[in-house]
Design a protein around this motif. Structure first.
Motif, PDB file in Angstrom:
ATOM      1  N   LYS A 122       0.831  -1.217   0.000  1.00 39.52           N
ATOM      2  CA  LYS A 122       0.000   0.000   0.000  1.00 39.52           C
ATOM      3  C   LYS A 122       0.863   1.264   0.000  1.00 39.52           C
ATOM      4  N   SER A 125       2.518   1.772  -3.350  1.00 38.86           N
ATOM      5  CA  SER A 125       1.537   2.296  -4.295  1.00 38.86           C
ATOM      6  C   SER A 125       1.278   3.784  -4.054  1.00 38.86           C
ATOM      7  N   ASP A 128       4.226   5.672  -5.389  1.00 36.61           N
ATOM      8  CA  ASP A 128       4.128   5.692  -6.854  1.00 36.61           C
ATOM      9  C   ASP A 128       3.100   6.726  -7.315  1.00 36.61           C
ATOM     10  N   SER A 129       1.980   6.802  -6.610  1.00 39.55           N
ATOM     11  CA  SER A 129       0.945   7.784  -6.939  1.00 39.55           C
ATOM     12  C   SER A 129       1.465   9.206  -6.744  1.00 39.55           C
TER      13      SER A 129
END
Length: 196
Positions: A122, A125, A128-129
């Motif tokens: 999580k 991610s 990365d976002s």
């Protein structure tokens, strides 16, 4: 929204500050039931286990941070000012946190990097976002001719994230703003250097 969806959302919202402040390991089922006023059975009737609650809470907390960033960025038209939103916003969050416990990315990353694979995914991610958001701002700035064409935008974005989170970590651990201010000074310099 169904009754079950409302109950899940209620559990997430009530426990989000606890998980963000105490972490995964430090948050007990007793904390969850106390915060929600629900029984253990009610909590587990809506979530399979504590992991499921923690994963949903992380998404919630990161969503709140992302919304706050997007709202503040929308107040600016120039690319450089949009990027500097991170610097001012995180300074505000240290002094008067919109989220109890501070930055959910930093908090969760430090705790779960070697101990909780699902939360680690999580966090990865989320990073990365965040990285993609910075790249999108830079690319828009290039289209508008506000940003230099030649520099490694991916490296820039990772360095900016590292400076921000490193500065936050220094402020939280030391209780002083000196390290945070030094990191933000370098981040601001980096941002100014990519402007035309």
């Amino acid at each position: 929204m169904t009754k079950a969806e409302k109950t899940r959302q209620f559990i997430i919202e009530k426990t989000a500050p606890i998980f963000n402040r105490k972490g995964y390991a430090g948050t007990s089922i007793a904390d969850i039931t106390e915060a929600t006023g629900l029984t253990k059975g009610s909590v587990y009737g809506n979530f399979g286990n504590k992991d499921d609650v923690a994963l949903a809470v992380f998404d919630h907390n990161f969503g709140l941070m992302s919304s706050l960033v997007n709202k503040k960025m929308a107040e600016h038209s120039k690319t450089v000012d949009k990027l500097k939103v991170y610097l001012t916003l995180y300074a505000e969050l240290i002094k008067a946190p919109a989220l109890q416990g501070g930055c959910p990315v930093l908090n969760t990353a430090v705790e779960c990097d070697d101990t909780h694979d699902l939360l680690k995914i999580k966090v990865r991610s989320a990073i990365d976002s965040w990285h993609s958001t910075i790249l999108a701002v830079i690319r828009l700035g290039r289209e508008r001719k506000e940003i230099r064409q030649k520099f490694d935008e991916k490296e820039f974005a990772f360095a900016l994230i590292a400076l921000i989170e490193g500065g936050v970590m220094l402020a939280k651990v030391t209780g002083r703003m000196t390290g945070f201010k030094a990191a933000m000074k370098q981040a601001e310099k980096m941002i100014d250097e990519i402007a035309k």
